[in-house]
Design a protein around this motif. Sequence first.
Motif, mmCIF file in Angstrom:
data_model
loop_
_atom_site.group_PDB
_atom_site.id
_atom_site.type_symbol
_atom_site.label_atom_id
_atom_site.label_comp_id
_atom_site.label_asym_id
_atom_site.label_seq_id
_atom_site.Cartn_x
_atom_site.Cartn_y
_atom_site.Cartn_z
ATOM 1 N N GLN A 296 2.359 1.739 -3.445
ATOM 2 C CA GLN A 296 1.364 2.175 -4.425
ATOM 3 C C GLN A 296 1.030 3.650 -4.279
ATOM 4 O O GLN A 296 0.674 4.294 -5.255
ATOM 5 N N THR A 297 1.118 4.195 -3.076
ATOM 6 C CA THR A 297 0.783 5.600 -2.873
ATOM 7 C C THR A 297 1.924 6.527 -3.251
ATOM 8 O O THR A 297 1.709 7.715 -3.391
ATOM 9 N N MET A 298 3.116 5.991 -3.449
ATOM 10 C CA MET A 298 4.251 6.818 -3.843
ATOM 11 C C MET A 298 4.164 7.137 -5.333
ATOM 12 O O MET A 298 3.816 6.271 -6.132
ATOM 13 N N PRO A 299 4.484 8.367 -5.734
ATOM 14 C CA PRO A 299 4.433 8.696 -7.159
ATOM 15 C C PRO A 299 5.586 8.033 -7.916
ATOM 16 O O PRO A 299 6.601 7.664 -7.340
ATOM 17 N N HIS B 9 5.791 14.236 -11.270
ATOM 18 C CA HIS B 9 5.806 12.884 -10.706
ATOM 19 C C HIS B 9 4.378 12.570 -10.291
ATOM 20 O O HIS B 9 3.923 13.007 -9.243
ATOM 21 N N LEU B 10 3.693 11.828 -11.140
ATOM 22 C CA LEU B 10 2.291 11.502 -10.910
ATOM 23 C C LEU B 10 2.160 10.109 -10.307
ATOM 24 O O LEU B 10 3.143 9.378 -10.194
ATOM 25 N N ALA B 11 0.964 9.734 -9.954
ATOM 26 C CA ALA B 11 0.735 8.429 -9.327
ATOM 27 C C ALA B 11 1.040 7.277 -10.279
ATOM 28 O O ALA B 11 1.546 6.240 -9.870
ATOM 29 N N ASP B 12 0.764 7.464 -11.581
ATOM 30 C CA ASP B 12 0.932 6.370 -12.531
ATOM 31 C C ASP B 12 2.101 6.538 -13.494
ATOM 32 O O ASP B 12 2.493 5.592 -14.171
ATOM 33 N N ARG C 68 0.838 -1.198 0.000
ATOM 34 C CA ARG C 68 0.000 0.000 0.000
ATOM 35 C C ARG C 68 0.875 1.252 0.000
ATOM 36 O O ARG C 68 0.608 2.196 -0.718
#
Length: 129
Positions: free
Chosen positions: A28-31, A62-65, A25
Amino acid sequence: MSNRANSGEGGEESAILIPLQEARRERQTMPVCFDRRELDQILKVYGRMVAANEWRDYAIDHLADRAVFSVFRRTSETPLYQIVKDPKLARKQGAFSVVAMGGLILKRGHELARVLGVFDNKLKLVRQA
């Protein structure tokens, strides 16, 4: 009091357990980010193009995906090119791509150096009618 308890040998203090779900988790929350080696390769191309008076400014998102390095001729314009790192595409088409202003993907691949090779040839901006 024994030295064994303070040194952490066999004591509970020596091991920190992190549940796997929690670690996933957090990851996953890191960009998504460019690493130092990738940024070095990108900035070498950027420096060469600035010296050739082709590019003037850049932005890094630096986005999530995905991570995006955008290149501008002038600060107030839309980006001329975007160098994109999208880890979701790493096994399929390659994580790296160079995208032109209109959204046209100029080059895509697994190795950043090869993808950046698109700038080795003299590119000229063509306006679409």
